[in-house]
Design an enzyme around this catalytic site. Structure first.
Site, short mmCIF file in Angstrom:
data_model
loop_
_atom_site.label_atom_id
_atom_site.label_comp_id
_atom_site.label_asym_id
_atom_site.label_seq_id
_atom_site.Cartn_x
_atom_site.Cartn_y
_atom_site.Cartn_z
N GLY A 200 0.83 -1.21 0.00
CA GLY A 200 0.00 0.00 0.00
C GLY A 200 0.85 1.25 0.00
N GLU A 222 5.50 -3.14 1.09
CA GLU A 222 5.62 -2.93 -0.36
C GLU A 222 4.90 -1.64 -0.69
OE1 GLU A 222 7.20 -4.65 -2.67
OE2 GLU A 222 7.90 -6.31 -1.43
N CYS A 257 2.13 0.45 -8.75
CA CYS A 257 3.19 1.03 -7.93
C CYS A 257 4.51 1.14 -8.68
CB CYS A 257 3.37 0.22 -6.66
SG CYS A 257 3.47 -1.53 -6.96
#
Lengths: 491, 540
Positions: A200, A222, A257
């Site tokens: 997140g 992460e 991401c």
């Protein structure tokens, strides 16, 4: 728990406590440690991914309008690969690793034994709700842990499908799904876990790690960050453009991401790059990209508003050189390119996580490294397009990021031989392939000795002779050792 | 900073030894020690600030957040210059440590004697030679450790190559402890240097002579622009914990470990926590009793008098066997430490009166004090407690709930040795677990069933010396590990790097998406060559 969700019972601290207790009993029975159990669960997961692909694709469409190819390739096929690799390598991963011993402990042997940590919590994110939920779970199963998965409430269709499927296919005495939002996550975080694996953002990650600190629980975090792309001018422009688009808009419409967050190129080259983007974007998504079925939507109106705000900022909105169209009811923003936005604008200071792509220009391409490093934060990825060998070397030596790709974007996630994880603000710890197994294992050092050859020099009473012996022994002087022994036998 | 101990020295001068680039002032305290060894009870109970020399008071300046920020900024500047990343810098600093240890061995031994009455041989073996061998290994292996590790790539990214590059994390903080104050300070520093970081070391104020020696020696031998020592206690540590580090490496107790990790969470700083725990030793009845007794004693009293995180905390044996084991321990103890162990110079003393009282508390508890079968003598003024063995103390006693960290050794008896597993597993995971047995099956079962940082079979403590083994805890005993290459890894980021060229670009990846592309992509990812060919030909 998951099967009772229809009743909508409140999941509070008590429920969380009971849940952990139940899983701890399962783990304590030793069941999850066996090779057979791990194998069965991984096989069951593979079966689930095979059989339920249409449902998964449908849930992802509901949550994100994710195109079928992206769902079935970047989520399902990636997961299957992880499962297959774990099944293939599991025996090998589980095997104790022999370690060399030295003269100090002679005669002896040593090994490093991988053992499960215990009961672990996986908190996942909404952008790749299946991949980012089940990929850590695969690692946790392979390592022999009992698991609670908390999928993201921002992708509710996927969360509830995950709860249903996991309960149907996997051993529900050891693997559970808890659905919910902040209150449920807080209740879970109050418990003692043996590992917390969180995917997140940095803000919540700090909360997770602070909660973990209370129980001395190790964490993998992460996170994300602003992943830059440096574009040199000596490249194959067409291929570079396509690969940037593939990592940006063809990756959940920039909601990934490791998506390119911004581009750095030279002043001279920027216009060529922009033209190339315009061409290829039209080829990929047609004249009206808001209509394209090949782009995910913005996940919800909060994020739509957030992205609109980035775009509408003074000194930013005037920098749009391509795109900019939006459709609030369908939560769509067209692929948008901005040229030379100010460094202090919001869009250059927050992770964008959407279809906006600013291009920053520099005089010399080498200046890009300073731009990246002066931000003070380390991104999850950094990309470089160049044919210049020296520049590549300098890039690898000076840019710190979770991972780097030269002449492509995002594809490093597909390589299970590479650890995937951040550094600094982009996270702690890594996974994928064997690194996933390691992330959920304790590496227990084991030294074996026999009773033979007990050297009395080790023991008190301490004498000068013993000290001299050790000084010689550890200095590696055989002669000194002999001398010390002789002198001492005389005394 | 060190009011407590400073007050006790006959002659104490503090001088400003340097003003750093960022304006930070480095203090160096020089203490001339009284020839008489101070008894510990005086050391920690006497806060006679009034006797401080005026020079000390004037020079004493609090180390506040601003100082910490300046310090970190300065080190960050050094780090950004790229200096610490070079192979040459790392080698030169490691060589300096090695040289420092060689040249200052005597002073180190003296400081350890001062702080802990540590016997010379122990100081030499467990601190000096261990640190030296760490250094030697790093010097020998550094080139190999630094080399990027090539890894295989798959069909999905063909054509490509990939490697894992180890890069320094940046500016790191090492917080060390008092029981092996030299080793536990420099061993992590060696790893941090090898990995190319700038380092701040905060040694423990509970071993003040070693702390100030470390500050002085590192100032003298090492590159001050990248390696610093901050001396101090809680206030200084809290201050250091407020600023952002790229890694915090902490050795100490679990309580402070939690504080360190919570502070690290604010900056998303990764941590290695080297904690302790109650390390059990299970003793089977088929063992070589004499060797077993010796090795247990070596891992207890001959290891800083039990004040070691991997020292034996308690023993589990069967009811029948316990008396034999006690007899063996008793006779070997006499052999090692003489008839009056209180007189032996071969055991460290208890570090200070706080810990002395803590231990006495454990010993004097109801239902515990009457279980002493060996030892029990104590001398508060010398901070000594004789090697003490207790038989069958209740499981709910303090001594069985807390980490003992001293010369007391309870023996718990069980009906069958297998019962020891439950007993151990009921407690938090320890940093080490030991088994003495000749039974192969039982050994295997022990390794499978007992979770601990590390395990040694038929010996104690020595797992620490095997540099190919990771040293670190699990659960309550810590997270992360170090030693040898693991130290290098603890202070490195493993950067994934994938190289591609512009050739061989396939349109499959790109929109507009078609069912054929989807099939080709799936085939590509699966890595199955046949599937790929079939998909490319449009046959599946």
């Amino acid at each position: 728990m998951a099967s009772e969700m229809e009743k909508k019972e409140v999941f509070d601290t008590e429920s969380a406590k009971d849940l952990v207790k139940e899983l701890r009993a399962s783990f304590g029975s030793g069941k999850t440690k066996s090779y057979e159990w791990r194998r069965t669960q991984l096989t069951a997961m593979l079966k689930m991914l095979d059989e339920e692909e249409p449902q998964i694709v449908a849930a992802l469409r509901e949550d994100l309008s994710k195109p079928e190819l992206e769902s079935s390739v970047y989520e399902i096929a990636m997961l299957k690969n992880s499962c297959r690799l774990a099944l293939k390598e599991l025996k090998h991963w589980m095997k104790p690793e022999k370690a060399k011993t030295s003269l100090v402990t002679f005669p002896s042997s040593a090994e490093i034994v991988s053992e499960p940590l215990g009961v672990v919590l996986v908190i996942s994110a909404w952008n790749y709700p299946f991949l980012l939920s089940l990929d850590p779970v695969i690692g946790a199963i392979a390592a022999g842990n009992a698991i609670v998965l908390k999928p993201s409430e921002i992708a509710p269709a996927s969360a509830s499908l995950l709860a249903k499927l996991v309960a149907t296919y996997l051993d529900s005495s050891c693997i559970k799904v808890v659905e919910g939002a902040v209150p449920e996550t807080s209740a879970l975080l109050e418990q003692k876990w043996d590992k917390i694996f969180y995917t997140g953002n940095g803000r919540v990650a700090r909360v997770v790690m602070a909660a973990a600190a209370k129980h001395l629980t190790p964490v993998v975090l992460e996170l994300g960050g602003k992943s830059p792309v440096i574009v040199d001018s000596d490249i194959n422009l067409l291929v570079a453009t396509r690969r940037i688009i593939a990592g940006k808009w063809a990756c959940n419409n920039g909601q990934a991401c490791i998506s390119p967050d911004y581009i750095i190129t030279t002043k001279d080259y920027a216009s060529k790059l922009v033209d190339s983007f315009k061409n290829e974007l039209e080829k990929f998504y047609g004249k009206n990209p808001l209509e394209s079925k090949d782009l995910s939507h913005i996940v919800n109106s909060n994020h739509f508003v957030r992205l609109s705000k980035l775009l509408d900022e003074d000194n930013v909105s005037s920098k749009i050189v391509h795109g900019g169209e939006r459709d609030k009811t369908n939560l769509m923003i067209a692929p948008t390119i901005l040229l030379d936005v100010p460094q202090d604008s919001l869009i250059m200071n927050e992770e964008i996580f959407g279809p906006l792509l600013p291009i920053i220009t520099v005089d010399k391409v080498e200046d890009s490294f300073d731009v990246i490093n002066s931000s003070g934060t380390k991104p999850l990825s950094a990309y470089l397009f160049t044919n210049n060998k020296k520049l590549k070397e300098k890039f690898v030596a000076t840019v710190s990021a979770g991972g780097l790709v030269v002449n492509d974007t995002t594809v490093h996630v597909a390589e299970h031989t590479l650890p995937f994880g951040g550094v600094g603000d982009s996270g702690i710890g890594a996974y994928h392939g064997k690194f996933s197994f390691d992330a959920f294992s304790h590496k227990k050092a084991v030294l074996y000795r026999g009773f033979a050859c007990d050297a009395f020099v080790r023991y008190p009473p301490y004498t000068r002779g013993k000290l001299r012996f050790f000084q010689a022994f550890l200095g590696g002087s055989i002669l000194g050792m002999i001398r010390a022994v002789l002198r001492w036998s005389k005394s | 900073m060190k009011i407590v101990s400073a007050a006790l020295f006959k002659d104490c001068t503090t001088s400003i030894v340097g003003v750093g680039l960022g304006g930070i002032i480095t203090y160096r305290h020089t203490y001339k020690f009284n020839q008489v060894r101070f008894s510990g009870s005086v050391r920690s109970s006497c806060y006679c600030c009034a006797t401080l020399s005026s020079t000390m008071e004037k020079a004493k300046q609090t180390f506040d957040v601003d100082n910490a920020a300046v310090l970190v900024n300065e080190l960050r500047k050094t780090f950004s210059s790229g200096k610490t990343k070079s192979y040459e810098w790392r080698m030169s600093q490691l060589e300096c440590i090695s040289k420092m240890i060689d040249e200052k061995e005597k002073e180190i031994i003296d400081a350890l004697h001062e702080d802990l009455s540590k016997p010379e041989l122990e100081a030499f073996l467990s601190e000096i030679s261990m640190t030296k061998s760490s250094c030697k290994l790093a010097l020998k292996e550094l080139k190999r450790w630094m080399m990027p590790k090539k890894v295989e790539t798959s069909m999905a990214t063909y054509p490509s190559s990939a490697e894992i590059v180890s890069e320094p994390l940046g500016v790191v903080l090492v917080i060390s402890t008092w029981n092996f104050p030299f080793l536990l300070s420099l061993d992590p520093v060696i790893g941090a240097i090898a990995a190319g970081n700038a380092v701040v070391l905060k040694p423990s104020e509970i071993a003040p002579a070693t702390s100030s020696l470390l500050a002085r020696l590192l100032g003298e031998y090492m590159d001050k622009s990248a390696i610093r020592v901050v001396e101090g206690a809680i206030a200084e540590t809290s201050t250091l914990l407020e600023v952002k580090w790229d890694k915090i490496f902490f050795t100490g107790g679990a309580r402070v470990g939690r504080i360190v990790m919570a502070a690290a969470a604010k900056h998303l700083t990764p941590v290695t926590l080297e904690l302790g725990g109650k390390c059990p030793a299970v003793v089977d009845s088929n063992v070589d009793l004499e060797v077993t007794a010796r090795r247990i004693i070596a891992g207890k009293w001959a290891c800083n008098n039990g004040q070691a995180c991997i020292g034996v905390d308690y023993i589990i044996a069967t009811k029948e066997f316990a008396p034999k084991l006690i007899d063996a321990l008793r006779s070997v103890l006499e052999e090692f430490f003489g008839k009056d162990p209180m007189e032996s110079k071969d055991r460290s003393r208890i570090v200070d009166s706080f810990h002395y009282k803590r231990l006495i508390n454990l010993l004097d508890e109801d239902k515990v004090s009457d279980k002493v079968v060996v030892g029990g003598q104590r001398n508060e003024s010398q901070l000594q407690i004789a090697p003490t063995i207790l038989l069958d103390v209740p499981e709910d006693s303090l001594i069985m709930q807390e980490e003992i960290f001293g010369p007391l050794l309870p023996i718990i008896t069980v009906e069958k040795l297998e019962d020891s597993f439950d007993m151990i597993n009921r407690k938090p995971k320890a940093l080490a677990a030991y088994l003495f047995s000749d039974d192969e099956q039982f050994k295997t079962k022990f390794v499978q069933n007992i979770s601990a940082g590390g395990i040694a079979i038929n010996d104690t403590v020595l797992q620490l010396t095997v540099l190919s083994l990771p040293f670190g805890g699990v659960g309550e005993s810590g997270m992360g590990s170090y030693h040898g290459e693991f130290s290098f890894d603890a202070f490195s980021h493993k950067k994934a790097v994938l190289y591609r060229s512009f050739a061989g670009d396939s349109p499959t990846r790109y929109p507009p998406y078609t069912p054929a592309k989807e099939k080709q992509m799936k085939a590509l990812l699966s890595g199955n060559l046949l599937n790929i060919i079939l998909a490319l030909l449009g046959l599946i």
